[in-house]
Design a protein around this motif. Sequence first.
Motif, PDB file in Angstrom:
ATOM      1  N   ILE A 146       0.855  -1.188   0.000  1.00 41.08           N
ATOM      2  CA  ILE A 146       0.000   0.000   0.000  1.00 41.08           C
ATOM      3  C   ILE A 146       0.889   1.235   0.000  1.00 41.08           C
ATOM      4  CG2 ILE A 146      -1.913   1.219   1.112  1.00 41.08           C
ATOM      5  CD1 ILE A 146      -2.624  -1.355   2.567  1.00 41.08           C
ATOM      6  N   VAL A 147       0.629   2.139  -0.942  1.00 42.91           N
ATOM      7  CA  VAL A 147       1.373   3.400  -1.031  1.00 42.91           C
ATOM      8  C   VAL A 147       0.407   4.573  -0.851  1.00 42.91           C
ATOM      9  CG1 VAL A 147       3.108   2.399  -2.587  1.00 42.91           C
ATOM     10  CG2 VAL A 147       1.127   3.589  -3.555  1.00 42.91           C
ATOM     11  N   GLY A 148       0.960   5.779  -0.712  1.00 43.58           N
ATOM     12  CA  GLY A 148       0.155   7.001  -0.632  1.00 43.58           C
ATOM     13  C   GLY A 148       0.745   8.033  -1.576  1.00 43.58           C
ATOM     14  N   HIS A 149       0.886   9.261  -1.100  1.00 47.38           N
ATOM     15  CA  HIS A 149       1.639  10.343  -1.732  1.00 47.38           C
ATOM     16  C   HIS A 149       0.949  11.004  -2.922  1.00 47.38           C
ATOM     17  CE1 HIS A 149       5.101  12.845  -2.168  1.00 47.38           C
ATOM     18  NE2 HIS A 149       5.547  12.296  -3.268  1.00 47.38           N
ATOM     19  N   SER A 150       0.340  10.249  -3.840  1.00 41.40           N
ATOM     20  CA  SER A 150      -0.283  10.881  -5.011  1.00 41.40           C
ATOM     21  C   SER A 150      -1.673  11.412  -4.704  1.00 41.40           C
ATOM     22  CB  SER A 150      -0.368   9.885  -6.176  1.00 41.40           C
ATOM     23  OG  SER A 150      -1.221   8.811  -5.838  1.00 41.40           O
ATOM     24  N   HIS A 151      -2.241  11.020  -3.558  1.00 39.41           N
ATOM     25  CA  HIS A 151      -3.595  11.444  -3.173  1.00 39.41           C
ATOM     26  C   HIS A 151      -4.652  10.906  -4.142  1.00 39.41           C
ATOM     27  CE1 HIS A 151      -2.183  15.085  -0.527  1.00 39.41           C
ATOM     28  NE2 HIS A 151      -1.281  14.125  -0.544  1.00 39.41           N
ATOM     29  N   LEU A 152      -4.359   9.810  -4.839  1.00 42.00           N
ATOM     30  CA  LEU A 152      -5.297   9.214  -5.797  1.00 42.00           C
ATOM     31  C   LEU A 152      -5.591   7.776  -5.382  1.00 42.00           C
ATOM     32  CD1 LEU A 152      -3.637  10.496  -9.097  1.00 42.00           C
ATOM     33  CD2 LEU A 152      -5.664  11.442  -7.968  1.00 42.00           C
ATOM     34  N   MET A 168      -8.017   3.219 -11.675  1.00 33.83           N
ATOM     35  CA  MET A 168      -8.435   4.229 -10.708  1.00 33.83           C
ATOM     36  C   MET A 168      -9.817   3.814 -10.198  1.00 33.83           C
ATOM     37  SD  MET A 168      -5.676   5.757 -11.266  1.00 33.83           S
ATOM     38  CE  MET A 168      -5.636   7.165 -10.150  1.00 33.83           C
ATOM     39  N   THR A 169      -9.976   3.752  -8.896  1.00 34.62           N
ATOM     40  CA  THR A 169     -11.216   3.208  -8.335  1.00 34.62           C
ATOM     41  C   THR A 169     -12.203   4.319  -8.002  1.00 34.62           C
ATOM     42  OG1 THR A 169     -10.190   3.230  -6.158  1.00 34.62           O
ATOM     43  CG2 THR A 169     -10.079   1.171  -7.406  1.00 34.62           C
ATOM     44  N   SER A 170     -13.461   3.947  -7.843  1.00 35.06           N
ATOM     45  CA  SER A 170     -14.493   4.939  -7.532  1.00 35.06           C
ATOM     46  C   SER A 170     -15.147   4.621  -6.188  1.00 35.06           C
ATOM     47  CB  SER A 170     -15.530   4.978  -8.650  1.00 35.06           C
ATOM     48  OG  SER A 170     -16.001   3.678  -8.904  1.00 35.06           O
ATOM     49  N   ASP A 171     -15.947   5.565  -5.718  1.00 35.12           N
ATOM     50  CA  ASP A 171     -16.582   5.456  -4.399  1.00 35.12           C
ATOM     51  C   ASP A 171     -17.429   4.187  -4.299  1.00 35.12           C
ATOM     52  OD1 ASP A 171     -17.601   6.040  -1.895  1.00 35.12           O
ATOM     53  OD2 ASP A 171     -19.170   7.353  -2.687  1.00 35.12           O
ATOM     54  N   GLY A 172     -17.163   3.380  -3.294  1.00 35.11           N
ATOM     55  CA  GLY A 172     -17.947   2.166  -3.064  1.00 35.11           C
ATOM     56  C   GLY A 172     -17.448   0.956  -3.833  1.00 35.11           C
ATOM     57  N   LEU A 184      -1.807  -0.978  -3.787  1.00 31.21           N
ATOM     58  CA  LEU A 184      -3.055  -0.266  -3.502  1.00 31.21           C
ATOM     59  C   LEU A 184      -2.749   1.143  -3.034  1.00 31.21           C
ATOM     60  CD1 LEU A 184      -4.646  -3.108  -1.317  1.00 31.21           C
ATOM     61  CD2 LEU A 184      -5.138  -2.648  -3.737  1.00 31.21           C
ATOM     62  N   ASN A 185      -3.687   2.067  -3.320  1.00 34.29           N
ATOM     63  CA  ASN A 185      -3.564   3.417  -2.763  1.00 34.29           C
ATOM     64  C   ASN A 185      -4.933   3.815  -2.216  1.00 34.29           C
ATOM     65  OD1 ASN A 185      -3.265   6.243  -2.316  1.00 34.29           O
ATOM     66  ND2 ASN A 185      -1.586   6.301  -3.785  1.00 34.29           N
ATOM     67  N   ALA A 186      -4.962   4.239  -0.947  1.00 37.58           N
ATOM     68  CA  ALA A 186      -6.225   4.604  -0.278  1.00 37.58           C
ATOM     69  C   ALA A 186      -6.676   6.010  -0.632  1.00 37.58           C
ATOM     70  CB  ALA A 186      -6.061   4.481   1.239  1.00 37.58           C
ATOM     71  N   GLY A 187      -5.846   6.754  -1.376  1.00 39.82           N
ATOM     72  CA  GLY A 187      -6.179   8.142  -1.682  1.00 39.82           C
ATOM     73  C   GLY A 187      -5.821   9.044  -0.509  1.00 39.82           C
ATOM     74  N   SER A 188      -6.488  10.174  -0.412  1.00 39.96           N
ATOM     75  CA  SER A 188      -6.158  11.133   0.645  1.00 39.96           C
ATOM     76  C   SER A 188      -7.376  11.456   1.495  1.00 39.96           C
ATOM     77  CB  SER A 188      -5.619  12.427   0.029  1.00 39.96           C
ATOM     78  OG  SER A 188      -5.484  13.426   1.024  1.00 39.96           O
ATOM     79  N   SER A 212     -12.015  -2.285  -0.459  1.00 39.11           N
ATOM     80  CA  SER A 212     -13.019  -1.349  -0.993  1.00 39.11           C
ATOM     81  C   SER A 212     -12.569   0.081  -0.741  1.00 39.11           C
ATOM     82  CB  SER A 212     -14.391  -1.610  -0.361  1.00 39.11           C
ATOM     83  OG  SER A 212     -14.327  -1.482   1.048  1.00 39.11           O
ATOM     84  N   TRP A 213     -12.988   0.965  -1.645  1.00 35.00           N
ATOM     85  CA  TRP A 213     -12.617   2.380  -1.571  1.00 35.00           C
ATOM     86  C   TRP A 213     -13.866   3.200  -1.276  1.00 35.00           C
ATOM     87  CZ3 TRP A 213     -10.356  -1.208  -4.557  1.00 35.00           C
ATOM     88  CH2 TRP A 213      -8.961  -1.240  -4.609  1.00 35.00           C
ATOM     89  N   HIS A 214     -13.686   4.261  -0.502  1.00 38.41           N
ATOM     90  CA  HIS A 214     -14.840   5.047  -0.056  1.00 38.41           C
ATOM     91  C   HIS A 214     -14.539   6.536  -0.094  1.00 38.41           C
ATOM     92  CE1 HIS A 214     -16.653   1.321   1.448  1.00 38.41           C
ATOM     93  NE2 HIS A 214     -15.413   0.991   1.721  1.00 38.41           N
TER      94      HIS A 214
END
Length: 244
Positions: A146-152, A168-172, A184-188, A212-214
């Motif tokens: 799991i990475v971060g940094h890009s905010h995506l 690129m994943t969407s809500d839900g 994986l990236n959880a976004g920001s 899952s992404w939210h």
Amino acid sequence: MRVLVVSDIHSNIEALHAVLGHAQRQGGFDAVWCTGDIVGYGADPGAVIDALRLLGATCVCGNHDLAACGRIGVNDFNPAAADAAIWTRGALSEAERDHLESLPLIARAEDVTLVHGSLREPEWEYLLDHEGARAQFERQQTPWSIVGHSHLQFICIEHPEGPPRFHMTSDGEEIMLDDTRVILNAGSVGQPRDGDPRAGYMLLDTGMRIVSWHRVRYDVARTAAKIRAAGLPHILAARLFEGQ
Ligand code: ZN
């Protein structure tokens, strides 16, 4: 184990509280993992550090965390980020600074690797292309990282015959994982940059192998007012309304 994965909170306590509440309503979580940039940009660095400590979160250090505790300088930051880093240094208690200073660049939780940028360059790399993904997979000792940094928010899937595949994943959105290696990236949480101002996070069920992404609304106006009142650059308040 159900894990709440957060990243790039950036001293935004309103967004973090909204994420915690939303994740509870999705069935709750047993652990919290954070892929860095706990502080920087926002007006509540101490409150965010304290909240993560109370939750017993497993955290790695991001470039903004390193700058806030003096482990790196601010020369590589843009002017607004540098101003915020210097402001954050002054706003932290000694215990909060010590906590940031104690965080590793790379951590392993269960069988998952956590890093802010990438395994090749933990502080600075924006892992967003095939070459970067290949370099990550070469160094990745666990099936999932799991990475971060890009905010995506995204998943990148290793492919035996072709280039790694970014999605690129969407809500839900929910994806079943298997033994195929993924990044994986959880976004920001605190400063999304995909044009959607809602706080982003990820839920990972390591036993069921479901990720899952939210996205969740929070009081952006309140956060922005605190940024302006703290004397931080106003651009850091304005961008939150745009999700940029
Ligand atoms: Zn960040």
